[in-house]
Design a protein around this motif. Structure first.
Motif, PDB file in Angstrom:
ATOM      1  N   ALA A  48      -1.072   7.367  -2.030  1.00 27.36           N
ATOM      2  CA  ALA A  48      -2.271   6.590  -2.355  1.00 27.36           C
ATOM      3  C   ALA A  48      -1.949   5.111  -2.341  1.00 27.36           C
ATOM      4  CB  ALA A  48      -2.806   7.010  -3.724  1.00 27.36           C
ATOM      5  N   THR A  49      -0.778   4.766  -2.833  1.00 28.20           N
ATOM      6  CA  THR A  49      -0.357   3.373  -2.821  1.00 28.20           C
ATOM      7  C   THR A  49      -0.183   2.874  -1.401  1.00 28.20           C
ATOM      8  OG1 THR A  49       0.764   3.653  -4.931  1.00 28.20           O
ATOM      9  CG2 THR A  49       1.416   1.776  -3.610  1.00 28.20           C
ATOM     10  N   LEU A  50       0.435   3.705  -0.558  1.00 29.41           N
ATOM     11  CA  LEU A  50       0.614   3.328   0.840  1.00 29.41           C
ATOM     12  C   LEU A  50      -0.725   3.087   1.523  1.00 29.41           C
ATOM     13  CD1 LEU A  50       3.470   5.753   1.942  1.00 29.41           C
ATOM     14  CD2 LEU A  50       3.567   3.271   1.942  1.00 29.41           C
ATOM     15  N   CYS A  51      -1.692   3.954   1.245  1.00 31.07           N
ATOM     16  CA  CYS A  51      -3.022   3.794   1.850  1.00 31.07           C
ATOM     17  C   CYS A  51      -3.677   2.510   1.371  1.00 31.07           C
ATOM     18  CB  CYS A  51      -3.902   4.995   1.501  1.00 31.07           C
ATOM     19  SG  CYS A  51      -3.369   6.528   2.281  1.00 31.07           S
ATOM     20  N   LEU A  52      -3.488   2.185   0.089  1.00 29.44           N
ATOM     21  CA  LEU A  52      -4.071   0.966  -0.469  1.00 29.44           C
ATOM     22  C   LEU A  52      -3.562  -0.265   0.257  1.00 29.44           C
ATOM     23  CD1 LEU A  52      -5.548  -0.666  -2.696  1.00 29.44           C
ATOM     24  CD2 LEU A  52      -3.465  -0.479  -4.059  1.00 29.44           C
ATOM     25  N   VAL A  53      -2.245  -0.312   0.448  1.00 28.98           N
ATOM     26  CA  VAL A  53      -1.662  -1.478   1.115  1.00 28.98           C
ATOM     27  C   VAL A  53      -2.053  -1.517   2.581  1.00 28.98           C
ATOM     28  CG1 VAL A  53       0.480  -2.664   1.665  1.00 28.98           C
ATOM     29  CG2 VAL A  53       0.252  -1.445  -0.493  1.00 28.98           C
ATOM     30  N   ALA A  54      -2.036  -0.349   3.227  1.00 31.23           N
ATOM     31  CA  ALA A  54      -2.396  -0.315   4.644  1.00 31.23           C
ATOM     32  C   ALA A  54      -3.815  -0.791   4.852  1.00 31.23           C
ATOM     33  CB  ALA A  54      -2.229   1.109   5.184  1.00 31.23           C
ATOM     34  N   ALA A  55      -4.713  -0.383   3.964  1.00 31.07           N
ATOM     35  CA  ALA A  55      -6.108  -0.802   4.075  1.00 31.07           C
ATOM     36  C   ALA A  55      -6.224  -2.300   3.926  1.00 31.07           C
ATOM     37  CB  ALA A  55      -6.949  -0.103   3.007  1.00 31.07           C
ATOM     38  N   ALA A  56      -5.458  -2.866   3.002  1.00 32.12           N
ATOM     39  CA  ALA A  56      -5.509  -4.316   2.783  1.00 32.12           C
ATOM     40  C   ALA A  56      -4.996  -5.058   3.998  1.00 32.12           C
ATOM     41  CB  ALA A  56      -4.681  -4.687   1.549  1.00 32.12           C
ATOM     42  N   GLN A  57      -4.006  -4.446   4.697  1.00 29.69           N
ATOM     43  CA  GLN A  57      -3.407  -5.135   5.829  1.00 29.69           C
ATOM     44  C   GLN A  57      -4.202  -4.949   7.115  1.00 29.69           C
ATOM     45  OE1 GLN A  57       0.643  -3.673   5.783  1.00 29.69           O
ATOM     46  NE2 GLN A  57       1.318  -5.566   4.832  1.00 29.69           N
ATOM     47  N   VAL A  93       8.715   5.026   3.159  1.00 28.41           N
ATOM     48  CA  VAL A  93       9.231   5.495   1.879  1.00 28.41           C
ATOM     49  C   VAL A  93       9.957   6.823   2.071  1.00 28.41           C
ATOM     50  CG1 VAL A  93       8.641   6.109  -0.500  1.00 28.41           C
ATOM     51  CG2 VAL A  93       7.300   4.387   0.722  1.00 28.41           C
ATOM     52  N   PRO A  94      11.176   6.951   1.582  1.00 26.35           N
ATOM     53  CA  PRO A  94      11.911   8.218   1.707  1.00 26.35           C
ATOM     54  C   PRO A  94      11.141   9.372   1.079  1.00 26.35           C
ATOM     55  CG  PRO A  94      13.384   6.458   0.987  1.00 26.35           C
ATOM     56  CD  PRO A  94      11.992   5.901   0.940  1.00 26.35           C
ATOM     57  N   ARG A 117       7.814   5.433  -5.704  1.00 28.49           N
ATOM     58  CA  ARG A 117       7.368   5.051  -4.358  1.00 28.49           C
ATOM     59  C   ARG A 117       6.885   3.606  -4.347  1.00 28.49           C
ATOM     60  NH1 ARG A 117       6.862   9.398  -0.982  1.00 28.49           N
ATOM     61  NH2 ARG A 117       5.282   8.417   0.342  1.00 28.49           N
ATOM     62  N   ALA A 118       6.155   3.220  -5.384  1.00 28.74           N
ATOM     63  CA  ALA A 118       5.696   1.830  -5.474  1.00 28.74           C
ATOM     64  C   ALA A 118       6.878   0.876  -5.590  1.00 28.74           C
ATOM     65  CB  ALA A 118       4.769   1.671  -6.676  1.00 28.74           C
ATOM     66  N   ALA A 119       7.883   1.266  -6.372  1.00 24.20           N
ATOM     67  CA  ALA A 119       9.074   0.429  -6.529  1.00 24.20           C
ATOM     68  C   ALA A 119       9.767   0.211  -5.187  1.00 24.20           C
ATOM     69  CB  ALA A 119      10.034   1.074  -7.525  1.00 24.20           C
ATOM     70  N   TYR A 120       9.856   1.267  -4.391  1.00 26.61           N
ATOM     71  CA  TYR A 120      10.496   1.152  -3.080  1.00 26.61           C
ATOM     72  C   TYR A 120       9.690   0.223  -2.168  1.00 26.61           C
ATOM     73  CZ  TYR A 120      12.904   2.465   1.208  1.00 26.61           C
ATOM     74  OH  TYR A 120      13.630   2.430   2.371  1.00 26.61           O
ATOM     75  N   HIS A 129      11.063  -3.384  -0.596  1.00 25.47           N
ATOM     76  CA  HIS A 129      11.317  -3.462   0.853  1.00 25.47           C
ATOM     77  C   HIS A 129      10.107  -3.984   1.633  1.00 25.47           C
ATOM     78  CE1 HIS A 129      15.168  -1.340   0.518  1.00 25.47           C
ATOM     79  NE2 HIS A 129      14.576  -0.608  -0.414  1.00 25.47           N
ATOM     80  N   PHE A 130       9.113  -4.498   0.943  1.00 23.08           N
ATOM     81  CA  PHE A 130       7.864  -4.913   1.578  1.00 23.08           C
ATOM     82  C   PHE A 130       8.095  -5.943   2.679  1.00 23.08           C
ATOM     83  CE2 PHE A 130       3.738  -6.863   2.046  1.00 23.08           C
ATOM     84  CZ  PHE A 130       2.839  -5.835   1.782  1.00 23.08           C
ATOM     85  N   TRP A 131       9.031  -6.867   2.456  1.00 22.70           N
ATOM     86  CA  TRP A 131       9.269  -7.970   3.376  1.00 22.70           C
ATOM     87  C   TRP A 131      10.451  -7.734   4.315  1.00 22.70           C
ATOM     88  CZ3 TRP A 131       5.964 -12.312   2.972  1.00 22.70           C
ATOM     89  CH2 TRP A 131       5.130 -12.316   1.841  1.00 22.70           C
TER      90      TRP A 131
END
Length: 308
Positions: free
Chosen positions: A24-33, A52-53, A62-65, A69-71
């Protein structure tokens, strides 16, 4: 400061409520991008999200990873995108959007990782420092977070790529952010109530929480907020049952004006006057009016600068 019409929320914010895996977190960021260039005015392609592994299944892990590693796909020393304020701003906002789902330790690692890498490009480092101030410190920002701001400020103040002159603002803002943070004891101060009695914040005896409001009797936004709070049935019921005490304090010079208008506030509230000493002494920094805190019965800060 604009005033929203929603009621004041006196309950602990549920910022970390996640009921599904970190996807869900991945989808949130992907949508923003995936916002179009025409909407963001960014001419560059968004950063590639870290993979994310699969061994990380807990949402917080998962959010911590992600934030650590976001940048990773950006070379601050040689990537031209690092010089584009619009690209950096959108990317920084996407990055911050994941922070509420990670714990404090992970947030600290992520901030240090980003800013350490950015030191390879002083211009990019300066952009990030300004963005941290804008989005994390500014009162009106929906992403304002004193705790995360202090992490950035600590890095900025120890950075060799920032000269002393450019450390003045983050040092001052850091000092402000550290005052009366959630989880710490609220600073005590003396005031006079509308009956003429001298008392103090810690002199208020209650078994429930305290809604501490700093206001100005001549402030329109304050008047709107006071009416909203006093007409809120949930708040009124809690005050009547003793589960909540409302303490409204004017910290200023016009005591006569305060006396004229103090009687208009609900009789169940503690309404007080303080001559401005608490601000002069640096006990509280009142950035906007009204400024609202929620304290526990033992005067521990639960929420700071509540928005309504």
């Amino acid at each position: 400061m604009g005033v929203q019409k929603s009621k004041l929320n006196i309950h602990r914010p549920m910022r970390k409520k996640i009921l599904t895996f970190g996807i869900a977190t991945l989808c949130l960021v992907a949508a923003a991008q995936n916002v179009s260039d025409s909407e963001t005015n960014v001419a560059y392609e968004a950063l590639e999200l870290p993979l994310v592994p699969s061994t990380l299944t807990a949402p917080s892990d998962r959010a911590a990873y992600i934030i650590e590693h976001f940048w990773d796909s950006m070379d601050f020393a040689g990537d031209e995108r690092a010089y584009d304020p619009r690209f950096m701003e959108q990317t920084f906002v996407n990055y911050l959007s994941v922070f509420p789902y990670a714990d404090i330790a992970a947030q600290s690692v992520a901030v240090d990782t980003l800013m350490s890498r950015a030191q390879a490009n002083p211009d990019a480092y300066e952009i990030l420092a300004d963005l941290a101030d804008t989005y994390l410190y500014t009162y009106d920002s929906p992403m304002a977070d004193d705790g995360v701001y202090v992490m950035f400020a600590d890095n900025i103040l120890s950075s060799p790529v920032v000269d002393d002159a450019h450390k003045i603002r983050p040092r001052a803002h850091r000092d402000t952010a550290l005052k009366n943070r959630p989880g710490t004891p609220a600073a005590d101060f003396a005031f006079t109530d509308r009956d003429g009695n001298d008392t103090s914040l810690y002199g208020i005896d209650t078994r429930g929480d305290i809604l501490l409001i700093f206001y100005d009797p001549d402030c329109e936004h304050c008047s709107i907020a006071m009416r909203a709070i006093s007409s809120d049935r949930q708040i009124s019921d809690k005050v009547a049952s003793g589960d909540l005490a409302v303490v409204a304090v004017y910290s200023g010079e016009d005591r006569e004006l305060w006396q004229q208008r103090a009687a208009s506030l609900p009789s169940e509230w503690t309404v007080g006057y303080e001559d401005g000493s608490l601000q002069d002494d640096g006990l509280y920094v009142i950035r906007n009016l009204p400024t609202v805190y929620r304290l526990s019965a033992d005067k521990t800060v639960l929420e700071k600068e509540i928005r309504y």
